[in-house]
Design a protein around this motif. Structure first.
Motif, mmCIF file in Angstrom:
data_model
loop_
_atom_site.group_PDB
_atom_site.id
_atom_site.type_symbol
_atom_site.label_atom_id
_atom_site.label_comp_id
_atom_site.label_asym_id
_atom_site.label_seq_id
_atom_site.Cartn_x
_atom_site.Cartn_y
_atom_site.Cartn_z
ATOM 1 N N ALA A 1 0.839 -1.211 0.000
ATOM 2 C CA ALA A 1 0.000 0.000 0.000
ATOM 3 C C ALA A 1 0.868 1.253 0.000
ATOM 4 N N TRP A 2 1.904 1.260 0.837
ATOM 5 C CA TRP A 2 2.819 2.408 0.875
ATOM 6 C C TRP A 2 3.489 2.607 -0.474
ATOM 7 N N ASP A 3 4.018 1.527 -1.047
ATOM 8 C CA ASP A 3 4.750 1.631 -2.306
ATOM 9 C C ASP A 3 3.839 2.080 -3.448
ATOM 10 N N ALA A 4 2.594 1.637 -3.433
ATOM 11 C CA ALA A 4 1.680 1.948 -4.523
ATOM 12 C C ALA A 4 1.115 3.359 -4.434
ATOM 13 N N TRP A 5 0.812 3.825 -3.224
ATOM 14 C CA TRP A 5 0.014 5.046 -3.095
ATOM 15 C C TRP A 5 0.717 6.214 -2.412
ATOM 16 N N PHE A 6 1.707 5.951 -1.577
ATOM 17 C CA PHE A 6 2.244 7.025 -0.746
ATOM 18 C C PHE A 6 3.748 7.246 -0.881
ATOM 19 N N ARG A 7 4.441 6.391 -1.568
ATOM 20 C CA ARG A 7 5.883 6.542 -1.742
ATOM 21 C C ARG A 7 6.165 7.596 -2.807
ATOM 22 N N TRP A 8 7.003 8.556 -2.485
ATOM 23 C CA TRP A 8 7.276 9.663 -3.404
ATOM 24 C C TRP A 8 8.231 9.224 -4.500
ATOM 25 N N ARG A 9 7.765 9.382 -5.717
ATOM 26 C CA ARG A 9 8.597 9.183 -6.906
ATOM 27 C C ARG A 9 8.595 10.477 -7.698
ATOM 28 N N ASP A 10 9.744 10.860 -8.185
ATOM 29 C CA ASP A 10 9.879 12.123 -8.899
ATOM 30 C C ASP A 10 10.613 11.877 -10.208
ATOM 31 N N GLN A 11 9.883 11.998 -11.330
ATOM 32 C CA GLN A 11 10.453 11.789 -12.665
ATOM 33 C C GLN A 11 11.158 10.437 -12.759
ATOM 34 N N GLY A 12 10.473 9.433 -12.243
ATOM 35 C CA GLY A 12 10.984 8.068 -12.325
ATOM 36 C C GLY A 12 11.963 7.681 -11.237
ATOM 37 N N LEU A 13 12.369 8.645 -10.413
ATOM 38 C CA LEU A 13 13.308 8.354 -9.330
ATOM 39 C C LEU A 13 12.559 8.162 -8.018
ATOM 40 N N ARG B 1 12.192 8.736 -4.363
ATOM 41 C CA ARG B 1 12.707 9.701 -3.393
ATOM 42 C C ARG B 1 12.537 9.222 -1.953
ATOM 43 N N ASP B 2 11.462 8.498 -1.675
ATOM 44 C CA ASP B 2 11.264 7.915 -0.342
ATOM 45 C C ASP B 2 11.879 6.518 -0.336
ATOM 46 N N LEU B 3 13.083 6.404 0.200
ATOM 47 C CA LEU B 3 13.746 5.097 0.218
ATOM 48 C C LEU B 3 13.141 4.177 1.266
ATOM 49 N N SER B 4 12.518 4.755 2.283
ATOM 50 C CA SER B 4 11.891 3.967 3.339
ATOM 51 C C SER B 4 10.640 4.693 3.805
ATOM 52 N N GLY C 1 10.216 5.655 6.702
ATOM 53 C CA GLY C 1 10.725 6.734 7.540
ATOM 54 C C GLY C 1 10.924 8.018 6.747
ATOM 55 N N ASP C 2 11.361 7.880 5.483
ATOM 56 C CA ASP C 2 11.514 9.063 4.627
ATOM 57 C C ASP C 2 10.165 9.714 4.356
ATOM 58 N N THR C 3 9.137 8.891 4.197
ATOM 59 C CA THR C 3 7.791 9.433 3.978
ATOM 60 C C THR C 3 7.337 10.229 5.184
ATOM 61 N N TRP C 4 7.478 9.635 6.380
ATOM 62 C CA TRP C 4 7.069 10.355 7.590
ATOM 63 C C TRP C 4 7.876 11.636 7.756
ATOM 64 N N PHE C 5 9.162 11.576 7.429
ATOM 65 C CA PHE C 5 10.021 12.751 7.610
ATOM 66 C C PHE C 5 9.581 13.900 6.708
ATOM 67 N N ARG C 6 9.340 13.614 5.418
ATOM 68 C CA ARG C 6 8.981 14.718 4.516
ATOM 69 C C ARG C 6 7.613 15.295 4.879
ATOM 70 N N VAL C 7 6.676 14.440 5.343
ATOM 71 C CA VAL C 7 5.351 14.930 5.717
ATOM 72 C C VAL C 7 5.430 15.782 6.978
ATOM 73 N N THR C 8 6.104 15.267 7.996
ATOM 74 C CA THR C 8 6.146 15.999 9.260
ATOM 75 C C THR C 8 6.996 17.259 9.157
ATOM 76 N N ASP D 1 1.600 14.048 -0.989
ATOM 77 C CA ASP D 1 2.137 15.268 -1.586
ATOM 78 C C ASP D 1 2.949 16.177 -0.667
ATOM 79 N N ALA D 2 2.773 16.080 0.643
ATOM 80 C CA ALA D 2 3.493 16.984 1.549
ATOM 81 C C ALA D 2 5.001 16.815 1.379
ATOM 82 N N GLY D 3 5.702 17.924 1.324
ATOM 83 C CA GLY D 3 7.151 17.888 1.188
ATOM 84 C C GLY D 3 7.632 17.670 -0.232
ATOM 85 N N THR D 4 6.707 17.652 -1.195
ATOM 86 C CA THR D 4 7.078 17.538 -2.605
ATOM 87 C C THR D 4 6.778 18.875 -3.290
ATOM 88 N N SER D 5 6.926 18.906 -4.586
ATOM 89 C CA SER D 5 6.603 20.125 -5.321
ATOM 90 C C SER D 5 5.101 20.287 -5.510
#
Length: 341
Positions: free
Chosen positions: A14-26, A28-31, A33-40, A77-81
């Protein structure tokens, strides 16, 4: 080796499909924890500098412990462009399943104070999200709700369709309302009120009920939010939270097989859900036996009675569709878990 924060592969997918940040094919959220960090980190930017770091840590811990899951648009979307959420109608859910102390034992209990504090955190986080999109006007509607209630009841040893189960559900709803209202009143003092208390008779009645637990000046500045609580389906957040029951549905209302759609990709995972996974790890075979008996007799009337017990504390009517009774295949699967736990 560091233990994975995930308890269930459904949550990973679920995280990988819907909430993991990808930017131009890269990626960005390696874990997670990265997702929680960019949101908070993004939401904490609305806090005063003197308290920003401490508040960010509080929010990060609540997310990382699966106590609080914010609106899926914010998580994506939080912490992204992108800032792809509106200023009004933002939601969040608290997860009662992780507030049970000593689950599946005679000493099991619910941590109401911690739950209430997390409700306060949810309101402030959503208010911050509204500020970030440039329209943080007071008087907005929030929709703070619940997932994983049935998982909590099973861990507490209480049947979903029982007087005690409904009493616990009612107490949890009251704790949710109390925490949300307290933070909304605090924010009205800090950031401005959106409406006078006289304009919100429902909140005024609730404030009278909760007066002993709130400051004596509560409501003197008015209210910041016109609406605070709503219980509605949040299927993606329920799967992300290690596959707890959605909203206030009974356990295994969706069965054991979960399908996660991500564009052209279809991911199918089999999982018994959070409560049974925890029961298996704790060798609490009795929990699976009891759940199998409950599922066989689960009805729409049981869901109605539980929702009715909670409704007095929830701002919006709980009107989403009833969950279907568990299938024979699901009941048989639970029996297998009972035999293998």
């Amino acid at each position: 080796m560091q233990r994975s924060p995930f308890l269930d592969m459904v949550a990973v997918e679920a995280w990988d499909a819907w909430f993991r940040w990808r930017d131009q094919g890269l990626i960005r959220d390696l874990s997670i924890g990265d997702t929680w960090f960019r949101v908070t980190r993004s939401l904490s930017s609305a806090e005063p500098p003197a308290t920003r770091s401490a508040w960010e840590r509080q929010l990060f811990d609540a997310c990382a412990d699966w106590r609080l899951l914010l609106d899926e648009r914010i998580l994506a979307d939080a912490g992204t462009s992108r800032l792809g959420w509106p200023h009004d109608g933002l939601g969040a859910v608290l997860n009662p399943a992780v507030f049970v102390r000593s689950p599946f034992t005679a000493e099991a209990s619910f941590r109401y104070e911690a739950f209430e504090a997390t409700a306060e955190l949810a309101v402030r986080a959503l208010d911050n999200a509204s500020l970030l999109v440039g329209q943080g006007r007071p008087g907005i509607h929030l929709r703070v709700g619940i997932i994983g209630l049935a998982d909590a009841l099973l861990q507490l040893g209480q049947a979903y369709d029982s007087e005690q189960g409904r009493r616990i559900a009612q107490n949890i709803a009251g704790s949710l309302a109390r925490g949300c209202l307290r933070e909304s009143l605090r924010l009205a003092h800090e950031r401005g009120a959106g409406l006078a208390l006289a304009e919100a008779p429902q909140q005024r009645r609730r404030l009278d009920q909760l007066s002993a637990a709130l400051p004596v000046h509560a409501g003197s500045a008015g209210l910041r939010h016109a609406c605070l609580t709503a219980i509605e389906p949040q299927p993606r957040l329920a799967l992300l939270a290690n596959n707890v029951a959605d909203a206030v549905d009974p356990l295994l209302a969706r069965g054991e097989v979960q399908t996660i759609l991500d564009g052209d990709t279809v991911r199918t995972i089999c999982s018994p859900g959070y409560a049974l996974t925890v029961a298996g790890r704790l060798h609490a075979r009795h929990a699976a036996h009891r759940l199998g008996t409950e599922l066989a007799g689960m009805s729409r009337s049981a869901q109605y009675a539980l929702r009715n017990a909670m409704q007095g504390w929830i701002d919006e009517p709980i009107r989403y569709a009833w969950a279907d009774p568990a299938t024979d295949e699901t009941i048989k699967a639970v029996a297998m878990h009972a035999g293998s736990a």
